[in-house]
Design a protein around this motif. Structure first.
Motif, PDB file in Angstrom:
ATOM      1  N   MET A 113       0.806  -1.222   0.000  1.00  0.00           N
ATOM      2  CA  MET A 113       0.000   0.000   0.000  1.00  0.00           C
ATOM      3  C   MET A 113       0.839   1.272   0.000  1.00  0.00           C
ATOM      4  O   MET A 113       0.592   2.190  -0.778  1.00  0.00           O
ATOM      5  CB  MET A 113      -0.935   0.016   1.216  1.00  0.00           C
ATOM      6  CG  MET A 113      -1.818   1.254   1.290  1.00  0.00           C
ATOM      7  SD  MET A 113      -3.092   1.178   2.573  1.00  0.00           S
ATOM      8  CE  MET A 113      -2.086   1.186   4.054  1.00  0.00           C
ATOM      9  N   SER A 114       1.816   1.357   0.866  1.00  0.00           N
ATOM     10  CA  SER A 114       2.571   2.603   1.007  1.00  0.00           C
ATOM     11  C   SER A 114       3.766   2.616   0.057  1.00  0.00           C
ATOM     12  O   SER A 114       4.222   1.567  -0.406  1.00  0.00           O
ATOM     13  CB  SER A 114       3.060   2.758   2.452  1.00  0.00           C
ATOM     14  OG  SER A 114       4.080   1.809   2.724  1.00  0.00           O
ATOM     15  N   PRO A 115       4.308   3.811  -0.222  1.00  0.00           N
ATOM     16  CA  PRO A 115       5.492   3.878  -1.077  1.00  0.00           C
ATOM     17  C   PRO A 115       6.739   3.264  -0.453  1.00  0.00           C
ATOM     18  O   PRO A 115       7.697   2.974  -1.164  1.00  0.00           O
ATOM     19  CB  PRO A 115       5.677   5.391  -1.289  1.00  0.00           C
ATOM     20  CG  PRO A 115       4.347   5.989  -1.029  1.00  0.00           C
ATOM     21  CD  PRO A 115       3.734   5.146   0.049  1.00  0.00           C
ATOM     22  N   THR A 116       6.746   3.048   0.879  1.00  0.00           N
ATOM     23  CA  THR A 116       7.981   2.680   1.557  1.00  0.00           C
ATOM     24  C   THR A 116       8.041   1.255   2.102  1.00  0.00           C
ATOM     25  O   THR A 116       9.131   0.713   2.277  1.00  0.00           O
ATOM     26  CB  THR A 116       8.240   3.634   2.739  1.00  0.00           C
ATOM     27  OG1 THR A 116       7.115   3.586   3.637  1.00  0.00           O
ATOM     28  CG2 THR A 116       8.417   5.063   2.245  1.00  0.00           C
ATOM     29  N   ALA A 117       6.907   0.630   2.415  1.00  0.00           N
ATOM     30  CA  ALA A 117       6.939  -0.652   3.125  1.00  0.00           C
ATOM     31  C   ALA A 117       7.664  -1.733   2.330  1.00  0.00           C
ATOM     32  O   ALA A 117       8.509  -2.455   2.871  1.00  0.00           O
ATOM     33  CB  ALA A 117       5.519  -1.101   3.462  1.00  0.00           C
ATOM     34  N   MET A 118       7.334  -1.896   1.061  1.00  0.00           N
ATOM     35  CA  MET A 118       7.931  -2.962   0.263  1.00  0.00           C
ATOM     36  C   MET A 118       9.439  -2.802   0.144  1.00  0.00           C
ATOM     37  O   MET A 118      10.200  -3.748   0.363  1.00  0.00           O
ATOM     38  CB  MET A 118       7.303  -2.988  -1.130  1.00  0.00           C
ATOM     39  CG  MET A 118       7.886  -4.059  -2.045  1.00  0.00           C
ATOM     40  SD  MET A 118       7.268  -3.933  -3.738  1.00  0.00           S
ATOM     41  CE  MET A 118       8.076  -2.421  -4.309  1.00  0.00           C
ATOM     42  N   VAL A 119       9.889  -1.581  -0.189  1.00  0.00           N
ATOM     43  CA  VAL A 119      11.325  -1.392  -0.377  1.00  0.00           C
ATOM     44  C   VAL A 119      12.067  -1.466   0.956  1.00  0.00           C
ATOM     45  O   VAL A 119      13.199  -1.961   1.023  1.00  0.00           O
ATOM     46  CB  VAL A 119      11.618  -0.057  -1.097  1.00  0.00           C
ATOM     47  CG1 VAL A 119      11.111  -0.111  -2.533  1.00  0.00           C
ATOM     48  CG2 VAL A 119      11.026   1.136  -0.372  1.00  0.00           C
ATOM     49  N   THR A 120      11.429  -1.009   2.040  1.00  0.00           N
ATOM     50  CA  THR A 120      12.052  -1.113   3.359  1.00  0.00           C
ATOM     51  C   THR A 120      12.254  -2.571   3.740  1.00  0.00           C
ATOM     52  O   THR A 120      13.337  -2.980   4.182  1.00  0.00           O
ATOM     53  CB  THR A 120      11.197  -0.409   4.423  1.00  0.00           C
ATOM     54  OG1 THR A 120      11.140   0.983   4.133  1.00  0.00           O
ATOM     55  CG2 THR A 120      11.770  -0.625   5.813  1.00  0.00           C
ATOM     56  N   ASN A 121      11.222  -3.379   3.561  1.00  0.00           N
ATOM     57  CA  ASN A 121      11.328  -4.793   3.906  1.00  0.00           C
ATOM     58  C   ASN A 121      12.337  -5.511   3.020  1.00  0.00           C
ATOM     59  O   ASN A 121      13.091  -6.374   3.491  1.00  0.00           O
ATOM     60  CB  ASN A 121       9.964  -5.463   3.822  1.00  0.00           C
ATOM     61  CG  ASN A 121       9.057  -5.085   4.969  1.00  0.00           C
ATOM     62  OD1 ASN A 121       9.488  -4.471   5.938  1.00  0.00           O
ATOM     63  ND2 ASN A 121       7.791  -5.436   4.860  1.00  0.00           N
ATOM     64  N   ALA A 122      12.342  -5.181   1.728  1.00  0.00           N
ATOM     65  CA  ALA A 122      13.309  -5.819   0.827  1.00  0.00           C
ATOM     66  C   ALA A 122      14.737  -5.495   1.260  1.00  0.00           C
ATOM     67  O   ALA A 122      15.612  -6.376   1.285  1.00  0.00           O
ATOM     68  CB  ALA A 122      13.068  -5.359  -0.608  1.00  0.00           C
ATOM     69  N   GLU A 123      14.992  -4.238   1.624  1.00  0.00           N
ATOM     70  CA  GLU A 123      16.329  -3.845   2.071  1.00  0.00           C
ATOM     71  C   GLU A 123      16.712  -4.574   3.355  1.00  0.00           C
ATOM     72  O   GLU A 123      17.835  -5.065   3.501  1.00  0.00           O
ATOM     73  CB  GLU A 123      16.388  -2.332   2.271  1.00  0.00           C
ATOM     74  CG  GLU A 123      16.344  -1.547   0.964  1.00  0.00           C
ATOM     75  CD  GLU A 123      16.150  -0.057   1.186  1.00  0.00           C
ATOM     76  OE1 GLU A 123      16.024   0.368   2.368  1.00  0.00           O
ATOM     77  OE2 GLU A 123      16.099   0.678   0.184  1.00  0.00           O
ATOM     78  N   ARG A 124      15.783  -4.681   4.302  1.00  0.00           N
ATOM     79  CA  ARG A 124      16.080  -5.350   5.569  1.00  0.00           C
ATOM     80  C   ARG A 124      16.287  -6.845   5.377  1.00  0.00           C
ATOM     81  O   ARG A 124      17.021  -7.477   6.147  1.00  0.00           O
ATOM     82  CB  ARG A 124      14.956  -5.078   6.579  1.00  0.00           C
ATOM     83  CG  ARG A 124      14.926  -3.624   7.030  1.00  0.00           C
ATOM     84  CD  ARG A 124      13.805  -3.345   8.028  1.00  0.00           C
ATOM     85  NE  ARG A 124      13.802  -1.938   8.418  1.00  0.00           N
ATOM     86  CZ  ARG A 124      12.930  -1.388   9.237  1.00  0.00           C
ATOM     87  NH1 ARG A 124      11.956  -2.136   9.768  1.00  0.00           N
ATOM     88  NH2 ARG A 124      13.000  -0.099   9.540  1.00  0.00           N
ATOM     89  N   LEU A 125      15.654  -7.415   4.366  1.00  0.00           N
ATOM     90  CA  LEU A 125      15.830  -8.838   4.071  1.00  0.00           C
ATOM     91  C   LEU A 125      17.047  -9.102   3.186  1.00  0.00           C
ATOM     92  O   LEU A 125      17.367 -10.268   2.912  1.00  0.00           O
ATOM     93  CB  LEU A 125      14.577  -9.386   3.389  1.00  0.00           C
ATOM     94  CG  LEU A 125      13.321  -9.480   4.254  1.00  0.00           C
ATOM     95  CD1 LEU A 125      12.097  -9.736   3.382  1.00  0.00           C
ATOM     96  CD2 LEU A 125      13.472 -10.579   5.295  1.00  0.00           C
ATOM     97  N   GLY A 126      17.695  -8.032   2.729  1.00  0.00           N
ATOM     98  CA  GLY A 126      18.849  -8.192   1.855  1.00  0.00           C
ATOM     99  C   GLY A 126      18.486  -8.598   0.442  1.00  0.00           C
ATOM    100  O   GLY A 126      19.294  -9.220  -0.259  1.00  0.00           O
TER     101      GLY A 126
END
Length: 351
Positions: free
Chosen positions: A106-119
């Motif tokens: 939904m948000s502009p940031t959640a997907m990319v934030t999670n992808a970065e944290r998961l490497g």
């Protein structure tokens, strides 16, 4: 988007009908040796879930953030959960591996934030598929823009995905939902591919269902509060015809079906995939199943009964499935049901 207002009597006024356009039947969906589905965004993040031989979980400490109140000035952080859905789907056939992004949260940031944290490097994806146009599945596109390679990515959508929609709850001011802009996506360099009919991707190894046939007697679509702009007026939009799913055939196991919200009805979707591919067995069903709220809870039992008859090996009901349906599916399919969570990876291999 999840809808909880309206009654089943109103809901049933939307009668089933066949999908528009020429039927493409059957489709030669090439079997794959392996598929991994990683949930980037879901309504839930549970760091205490335990993995097993086919499921990997993400616990506390996946990343760190500055926090002056702790010794050392930092603390462990987990993943973002929000009302939305996004998954990375990676398929391997022989020595060839391809990764697609299915929905973006939904948000502009959640997907990319999670992808970065998961490497996970989103610049490595080779295509984007949107299940439908609701903003809780397309909002993360803003975060994807600017990533390396994003400007040349193909994006597969149904042509009705640009439809203006709103929620008109009685007694409240109607609320129009954010509407995707084709001009904006074209301007960002995405190669938008509009298809009503099924599409084969990844050298014939991934099927995008296109518009789904409505064949069950109980999956009748959205209640009257869900409306679409016809160009002249707002009208009840029960069918949400842009709803589509992603399907993979795991060799010797059966079909893996990934849904966004399942607005077409998850049983309709599975039947549609079986008809198109002539693969009778359902190996796994993952994603939103839209059984939440008074308009949809009356069909939980029918859905569970149909799924029991299909005998899947894995059911991961997330996003808009709802807690009552989660309980019912867990009871009906105890060996198959698995809790969903942001950061979970489901690993399915050929027999």
């Amino acid at each position: 988007m999840c809808l909880s207002s309206g009654g089943y009597q109103e809901l049933s006024e939307a009668s089933p009908r066949q999908a528009a356009g020429e039927a493409v039947d059957p489709i030669a969906l090439e079997p794959v040796d392996e598929v991994r589905v990683t949930t980037l965004v879901d309504n839930v993040y549970d760091a205490l879930l335990i993995g097993d031989d086919r499921t990997s979980r993400t616990s506390f400490g996946v990343a760190r953030a500055a926090a002056a109140q702790f010794e050392g000035g930092s603390t462990a952080v987990g993943l973002v959960a929000e009302h939305g859905f996004s998954a990375l789907v990676t398929v391997r056939r022989g020595s060839t591996t391809t990764t697609l992004l299915f929905d973006t949260g939904m948000s502009p940031t959640a997907m990319v934030t999670n992808a970065e944290r998961l490497g996970l490097d989103l610049s490595g994806i080779q295509g984007v598929v949107l299940s439908h146009g609701h903003f809780d599945h397309a909002g993360g596109l803003a975060g994807l823009v600017g990533k390396k390679g994003a400007r040349s990515l193909p994006m597969v959508v149904h042509p009705e995905i640009w439809t203006r929609r709103r929620l008109a709850v009685p007694g409240l001011e109607p609320e129009e939902m954010p509407t995707l802009s084709k001009r904006a996506l074209d301007g960002e360099g995405f190669t938008v591919i509009e298809r009503r009919q099924p599409s084969l991707l990844v050298e014939g190894c991934v099927l995008i269902t296109g518009e789904v046939d409505r064949t069950t007697e109980f999956e009748r679509g959205a209640p009257p509060i869900h409306q679409a702009w016809s160009g002249q007026e707002w009208r009840h939009d029960p069918l949400i015809v842009d709803d589509q799913a992603l399907v993979v055939h795991v060799r010797g196991r059966g079909l893996v079906v990934v849904t966004g919200c399942g607005h077409a009805g998850v049983i309709n979707i599975v039947r549609h995939a079986q008809r198109l591919t002539r693969v009778p067995s359902l190996h796994a069903l993952l994603g939103g199943m839209h059984l939440n709220g008074p308009a949809f809870e009356p069909i939980i039992d029918d859905t569970a009964l149909e799924l029991v008859a299909m005998a899947p090996d894995l059911v991961v009901a997330g996003h808009c499935t709802g807690w009552r349906a989660q309980h019912a599916l867990a009871a009906a399919l105890p060996a198959a049901w698995t809790a969903g969570s942001s950061g979970s990876t489901f690993h399915l291999t050929a027999a």
